[in-house]
Design an enzyme around this catalytic site. Structure first.
Site, short mmCIF file in Angstrom:
data_model
loop_
_atom_site.label_atom_id
_atom_site.label_comp_id
_atom_site.label_asym_id
_atom_site.label_seq_id
_atom_site.Cartn_x
_atom_site.Cartn_y
_atom_site.Cartn_z
N HIS A 136 -25.83 -43.95 6.49
CA HIS A 136 -26.44 -44.43 7.74
C HIS A 136 -26.14 -45.91 7.98
O HIS A 136 -26.36 -46.41 9.08
CB HIS A 136 -27.95 -44.14 7.77
CG HIS A 136 -28.82 -45.07 7.01
ND1 HIS A 136 -29.32 -44.77 5.77
CD2 HIS A 136 -29.30 -46.29 7.33
CE1 HIS A 136 -30.08 -45.77 5.36
NE2 HIS A 136 -30.08 -46.72 6.29
N ASP A 150 -26.92 -38.97 2.14
CA ASP A 150 -26.78 -40.33 2.69
C ASP A 150 -25.91 -41.20 1.79
O ASP A 150 -26.37 -42.18 1.21
CB ASP A 150 -28.18 -40.94 2.86
CG ASP A 150 -28.18 -42.19 3.73
OD1 ASP A 150 -27.17 -42.44 4.42
OD2 ASP A 150 -29.19 -42.91 3.71
N SER A 178 -31.06 -51.01 2.75
CA SER A 178 -30.36 -49.73 2.80
C SER A 178 -28.99 -49.81 2.13
O SER A 178 -28.27 -50.79 2.28
CB SER A 178 -30.16 -49.30 4.25
OG SER A 178 -31.32 -48.75 4.79
#
EC number: 3.4.21.4
Length: 267
Positions: A82, A127, A222
C-alpha cells in the site's frame, strides 16, 4: 422534544463507536504538511540510532518521507504494497544509514517495484512490495540486511518484538527528526480476530501490541520492520487508529511469503 434528543444522542454514539472500530491502513504521509499532522514517528516509543536497526530505510516519494522498509540484501528492500500502490519506480528513493529521514546517510534510486500478485487494496491482504535498487549497497555498521524467517515459520504469542520508523507520535512535544522504536509483544491470532473481525484478519497478518494500548506503529511507519530475535517477522500494515486500547497493530506476516521473496530477490 426530549425523545428526539435521546434518539439523536443514541445515533451519534453509534456512529462514533462504528468509526472507532473501522481499521485504517498506516497510510504514508505523502506531503510533509499532511492534514493528518506533521509528526513522523512511533507512538509511545524511544529514540534510537540507526545502528540499532541498520536494516531500516526511509522510503521517499519525490524526496519526502513516505514509508519505512527493510534491507534484504545489497539490491533489494521489502516494504508494504500500500506504500507503492499506483506509483512509478522513478518517483521513489530510499535513504539508508541515517537516523534522520530528511538528511545524512545514503540515498539510492528505486529501479523496480514488485508488488505481491495477490495484494488486495480493499482489505490490505498480501501487503508486500519488493523494491529493486538501481545500485548495490555498501554494508557498514549503519547499513545491514535483516535476517528472514523460514517459509511458514511460526511466531509464538507473547514474543517480544521491536518496531521502528518515523511514523506519527501523536505528540506535539516530540521531535519528528529522529528514528524511534517501540517494544511490543505479538498477540494471539484468535484474540486479534476478536478485536477486529474474523474476516479482517487473514492468515497473512500478524498482530502485535498491548491490550491497554500506548505503544504502536502509526501513519508514516507503514512498510517498516517488525523484528523478533533478529528476524524480520512483520511489515507495518494497518490498524484501528494508533496505540488504541483493545486494537493491536496489524502487520503483514513475512514467513507466509518467504518463498516469494526468495523467488524475486534471490534472498
Amino acid at each position: 422534544m426530549s425523545n428526539k434528543i435521546a434518539i439523536l444522542l443514541t445515533v451519534l454514539i453509534a456512529v462514533v463507536a462504528c468509526a472507532r472500530a473501522q481499521p485504517s491502513r498506516r497510510h504514508p504521509l505523502v506531503q510533509p504538511r499532511s492534514p493528518h499532522g506533521s509528526g513522523h514517528r512511533i507512538v509511545g516509543g524511544f529514540e534510537i540510532n540507526v545502528s540499532d536497526t541498520p536494516y531500516q530505510v526511509s522510503l521517499q516519494y519525490i524526496n519526502s518521507h513516505r514509508c519505512g522498509g527493510s534491507v534484504l540484501n545489497s539490491k533489494w528492500v521489502l516494504t508494504a504494497a500500500h506504500c507503492t500502490d499506483g506509483l512509478q519506480a522513478f518517483t521513489l528513493t530510499v535513504r539508508l544509514g541515517s537516523s534522520r529521514h530528511a538528511s545524512s546517510g545514503t540515498v539510492v534510486n528505486v529501479a523496480r517495484i514488485v508488488e505481491h500478485p495477490k495484494y488486495n487494496e480493499y482489505n490490505t491482504d498480501y501487503d508486500y512490495a519488493l523494491l529493486e535498487l538501481e545500485s548495490e549497497l555498501t554494508f557498514s555498521d549503519v547499513v545491514q540486511p535483516v535476517a528472514l524467517p523460514e517459509q511458514d515459520e511460526a511466531v509464538d504469542a507473547g514474543t517480544m518484538t521491536i518496531v521502528s520508523g518515523w511514523g506519527s507520535t501523536k505528540s506535539a512535544t516530540e521531535s519528528n527528526a529522529i528514528l524511534r522504536a517501540a517494544n511490543v509483544p505479538t498477540v494471539d491470532q484468535e484474540e486479534c480476530r476478536e478485536a477486529y473481525s474474523h474476516d479482517a484478519i487473514t492468515d497473512r497478518m500478524l498482530c502485535a501490541g498491548y491490550q491497554q494500548g500506548g505503544k504502536d506503529a502509526c501513519q508514516g511507519d507503514s512498510g517498516g520492520p517488525l523484528v523478533a530475535d533478529g528476524k524480520l517477522i512483520g511489515v507495518v500494515s494497518w490498524g484501528s487508529g494508533c496505540a488504541q486500547p483493545g486494537y493491536p497493530g496489524v502487520y503483514a506476516r513475512v514467513a507466509v511469503v518467504r518463498n516469494w521473496v526468495r523467488e524475486i530477490s534471490g534472498v
